[in-house]
Design a protein around this motif. Structure first.
Motif, PDB file in Angstrom:
ATOM      1  N   ASP A   1       0.886  -1.170   0.000  1.00  0.00           N
ATOM      2  CA  ASP A   1       0.000   0.000   0.000  1.00  0.00           C
ATOM      3  C   ASP A   1       0.916   1.210   0.000  1.00  0.00           C
ATOM      4  O   ASP A   1       1.590   1.476   0.985  1.00  0.00           O
ATOM      5  CB  ASP A   1      -0.855  -0.108   1.283  1.00  0.00           C
ATOM      6  CG  ASP A   1      -1.746   1.088   1.576  1.00  0.00           C
ATOM      7  OD1 ASP A   1      -1.326   2.239   1.328  1.00  0.00           O
ATOM      8  OD2 ASP A   1      -2.856   0.864   2.116  1.00  0.00           O
TER       9      ASP A   1
ATOM     10  N   TYR B   1     -10.728   7.649   9.362  1.00  0.00           N
ATOM     11  CA  TYR B   1      -9.575   7.055   8.671  1.00  0.00           C
ATOM     12  C   TYR B   1      -9.332   5.618   9.153  1.00  0.00           C
ATOM     13  O   TYR B   1      -9.134   4.698   8.355  1.00  0.00           O
ATOM     14  CB  TYR B   1      -8.366   7.951   8.961  1.00  0.00           C
ATOM     15  CG  TYR B   1      -7.074   7.632   8.242  1.00  0.00           C
ATOM     16  CD1 TYR B   1      -7.023   7.494   6.857  1.00  0.00           C
ATOM     17  CD2 TYR B   1      -5.880   7.514   8.968  1.00  0.00           C
ATOM     18  CE1 TYR B   1      -5.817   7.245   6.215  1.00  0.00           C
ATOM     19  CE2 TYR B   1      -4.670   7.265   8.335  1.00  0.00           C
ATOM     20  CZ  TYR B   1      -4.638   7.122   6.955  1.00  0.00           C
ATOM     21  OH  TYR B   1      -3.445   6.871   6.329  1.00  0.00           O
TER      22      TYR B   1
ATOM     23  N   SER C   1      -0.541   6.644  -2.383  1.00  0.00           N
ATOM     24  CA  SER C   1      -1.762   7.044  -1.689  1.00  0.00           C
ATOM     25  C   SER C   1      -1.911   8.540  -1.438  1.00  0.00           C
ATOM     26  O   SER C   1      -2.114   8.955  -0.298  1.00  0.00           O
ATOM     27  CB  SER C   1      -1.867   6.268  -0.355  1.00  0.00           C
ATOM     28  OG  SER C   1      -1.604   4.905  -0.554  1.00  0.00           O
TER      29      SER C   1
ATOM     30  N   ASN D   1      -3.711  12.379  -1.674  1.00  0.00           N
ATOM     31  CA  ASN D   1      -5.081  12.800  -1.405  1.00  0.00           C
ATOM     32  C   ASN D   1      -5.615  13.614  -2.576  1.00  0.00           C
ATOM     33  O   ASN D   1      -4.941  14.492  -3.092  1.00  0.00           O
ATOM     34  CB  ASN D   1      -5.110  13.588  -0.099  1.00  0.00           C
ATOM     35  CG  ASN D   1      -4.591  12.731   1.052  1.00  0.00           C
ATOM     36  OD1 ASN D   1      -4.950  11.559   1.169  1.00  0.00           O
ATOM     37  ND2 ASN D   1      -3.719  13.290   1.865  1.00  0.00           N
TER      38      ASN D   1
ATOM     39  N   ASP E   1      -9.397   1.881   7.374  1.00  0.00           N
ATOM     40  CA  ASP E   1      -8.268   0.949   7.368  1.00  0.00           C
ATOM     41  C   ASP E   1      -8.653  -0.437   7.877  1.00  0.00           C
ATOM     42  O   ASP E   1      -8.117  -1.441   7.401  1.00  0.00           O
ATOM     43  CB  ASP E   1      -7.076   1.537   8.145  1.00  0.00           C
ATOM     44  CG  ASP E   1      -6.080   2.179   7.184  1.00  0.00           C
ATOM     45  OD1 ASP E   1      -5.874   1.615   6.091  1.00  0.00           O
ATOM     46  OD2 ASP E   1      -5.533   3.238   7.514  1.00  0.00           O
TER      47      ASP E   1
HETATM   48  N1  ARG Z   1      -3.684   9.202   2.111  1.00  0.00           N
HETATM   49  C1  ARG Z   1      -2.850   9.046   3.267  1.00  0.00           C
HETATM   50  C2  ARG Z   1      -1.922  10.277   3.410  1.00  0.00           C
HETATM   51  O1  ARG Z   1      -1.637  10.960   2.441  1.00  0.00           O
HETATM   52  C3  ARG Z   1      -2.005   7.804   3.224  1.00  0.00           C
HETATM   53  C4  ARG Z   1      -2.754   6.490   3.198  1.00  0.00           C
HETATM   54  C5  ARG Z   1      -1.892   5.328   3.610  1.00  0.00           C
HETATM   55  N2  ARG Z   1      -2.557   4.049   3.553  1.00  0.00           N
HETATM   56  C6  ARG Z   1      -3.476   3.602   4.403  1.00  0.00           C
HETATM   57  N3  ARG Z   1      -3.995   2.408   4.203  1.00  0.00           N
HETATM   58  N4  ARG Z   1      -3.846   4.310   5.444  1.00  0.00           N
HETATM   59  O2  ARG Z   1      -1.465  10.522   4.510  1.00  0.00           O
END
Ligand code: ARG
Length: 561
Positions: free
Chosen positions: A113, A302, A116, A118, A306
């Motif tokens: 993962d 969040y 990622s 936003n 997860d």
């Molecule tokens: N979108 C999140 C960020 O920019 C990271 C996600 C990481 N992965 C997860 N499964 N929480 O901080």
């Protein structure tokens, strides 16, 4: 082709009846490898470790592989590889497309993962680390034969969409949106966020989105689409691909059920109206705030996503390992998610949070632009290529503009990646253009140039495409280089075991150094046969390992520089 440490491990294990624990010798004075396993067994059996090591020695049959092993210190066994063995292994590696790296006997299914970013926000330098490290680990694990599933867990859901939708409906500038979608989305978000009087409207639009209002849902999808197109441009420049892009929103339909199950199983319980997972039985986590999976107003968070993501991945893919790559600030979050998972399932995959430090400016502060905003990834990559072009132009003014910009792309992007991967990822590092673009030192340009040099020897030999000869070793630098080449497989295993790409950069830098010593001491093209062919094999192996190693870091080689 089993590697030397594998053969030694097997032999010692048979003689000892316990794991051999083969490690490279810290000091080559003592040998190439040592077995550390005897001491633990001696302790267990309450016997003298040195005597036990001698017993093991007497039973060992490794004459094919090394010189007679010796017992040292508190019960180590030291091994020095025999030149004939090194020659055979090197010849086999030279004839092998995989350079003597076997695929693992038992492949694991590994979910990684990473990246990622936003939605509706620019990818910043923090995301670069996740993207570059994740891609490297995926490449190495795939090469070792594991079944890797890369998953870009986009941040495509959350309260920011209330504000984005208000902005989109009332303040959108279509020209700006067409020109730079993410910049315009970011402007809209900031604009609405700064206006107290729009709070209520944003909340109402968010509620409508969550209820499935068609108009808002369409706008939300459009925002994701626009963001993803921009992210995709960055991934293309970096040469990064994903097997899946299942964003946070993908899990929305599963959240309610997951929360209910955690509630029903008693893993979560009510506290001040919220549903929380407490970790009273965990010495470290019991002091922290609980993991909230449903707020008092019914909203999910969040952590809820997860937990649902974890369940989905386990149900769908039955992974042996799941690796999450984010910055160090999310350590507590993942500790809690992993602890919650262990409450939920009797058996969980190996869950690892591979975290990294910040990128700092030369004053030791988090890297920002002159205006004080976070540095955007796109700008950083543009600057890298521009600076690399200046370096290439200075070195090679006679090359055509097209060739120079091609080289600049490989060098510039390579430099940014290498600077990142060569750090011990858990510590912060200082971002420095001159350092990462230096032609000397542990950098991408240095490695790429080393590759060009070795290739040019080989090209001049007129022996490209011919079957490599088995090398022999007249000078110590030749044997030393060959032994280092044979450490490529164990280096890749160390990268995968510790989630540390810097083992590979260090290995390659060392390889370039040993090659220089060899080349300074051992003429190649001017030497007589059979020495010439033998040395050409070492050149070829060096180039191939450099190319493969850089490829596993996600860095391109070039044929001239
Ligand atoms: N979108 C999140 C960020 O920019 C990271 C996600 C990481 N992965 C997860 N499964 N929480 O901080």
């Amino acid at each position: 082709m089993p590697s030397a440490p594998d053969i030694l491990a097997d032999a010692v294990e048979r003689a000892l009846g316990a794991p051999a624990m083969i490690r490279p010798c810290a000091d080559p004075k003592f040998g190439d490898y040592q077995a550390n396993g005897v001491m633990a067994v001696a302790k267990q059996r309450k016997t003298n470790p040195v005597a036990l090591a001698k017993e093991v020695l007497a039973k060992l049959d490794v004459a094919d592989v090394c010189e007679p092993p010796t017992v040292a210190g508190a019960g180590f066994i030291n091994f020095r590889l025999a030149p004939a063995f090194v020659a055979r292994q090197a010849a086999a590696a030279a004839a092998d497309e995989r350079l003597g790296v076997p695929t693992v006997a038992k492949p694991n299914t590994v979910v990684i993962d990473f990246s990622s970013p936003n939605v509706a926000k620019p990818m910043h330098v923090g995301h670069i680390r996740s993207t570059i490290i994740g891609d490297c680990l995926a490449r190495v694990m795939k090469f070792l034969g594991h079944r890797v599933i890369t998953d870009n867990h986009l941040g495509d859901w959350g309260t920011q969409f209330g504000m984005l939708i208000v902005g989109w409906k009332r303040f959108r500038d279509d020209k700006a949106l067409a020109h730079d979608p993410i910049a315009e989305l970011e402007r809209l978000y900031k604009y609405v966020n700064d206006r107290e009087d729009l709070r209520g409207d944003a909340k109402a639009e968010l509620a409508k989105l969550q209820r499935g209002d068609v108009e808002n849902h369409t706008i939300w999808q459009e925002i994701i689409e626009l963001s993803q197109q921009e992210f995709e441009k960055v991934y293309q420049r970096l040469g990064v691909t994903f097997d899946r892009t299942l964003g946070e929103s993908f899990y929305n339909p599963m959240l309610k059920e997951v929360v209910e199950e955690l509630d029903r199983l008693g893993i979560a319980r009510q506290s001040e109206g919220a549903l929380c997972i407490f970790f009273e039985d965990d010495p470290e986590l019991k002091k922290t705030a609980p993991l909230i999976i449903r707020k008092a107003d019914g909203a999910f968070l969040y952590g809820t996503t997860d937990m649902a993501t974890l369940k989905y991945r386990i149900d769908q893919w039955h992974p042996d390992e799941i690796i999450y790559i984010t910055d160090a600030r999310q350590q507590l979050h993942f500790k809690q998610v992993f602890a919650a998972a262990r409450k939920w399932w009797k058996q969980v995959p190996d869950l690892r949070h591979v975290y990294f430090g910040s990128i700092l400016d030369e004053d030791g502060k988090p890297l920002k632009t002159r205006e004080g905003t976070p540095v955007k990834l796109v700008d950083l990559l543009d600057e890298a290529e521009e600076r690399a072009l200046a370096v290439v132009t200075e070195k090679n003014p006679e090359l055509s503009a097209e060739v120079r910009s091609q080289i600049a792309r490989a060098v510039g992007i390579g430099a940014v990646k290498y600077a990142d991967l060569s750090q011990n990822r858990t510590t912060d590092y200082v971002f420095s253009w001159p350092k990462m673009l230096a032609m000397n030192g542990n950098t991408a340009p240095y490695m790429q140039y080393a590759y060009v040099r070795v290739q040019s020897i080989f090209r001049k030999s007129g022996r490209e495409g011919e079957a490599p000869a088995e090398p022999h070793f007249a000078h110590p630098a030749e044997l030393d280089l060959a032994k280092h080449i044979l450490r490529f497989p164990e280096t890749l295993h160390a990268v995968a075991d510790d989630d540390k790409p810097n083992w590979l950069t260090a290995y390659l830098y060392d390889l370039a150094g040993r090659f220089s010593v060899f080349y300074d001491n051992c003429p190649v093209l001017q030497s007589e046969e059979p020495t010439r062919s033998s040395r050409l094999t070492l050149c070829r192996l060096t180039a191939d390992v450099m190319k493969r190693g850089l490829n596993l870091l996600g860095i391109d080689v070039i044929e001239q520089m």
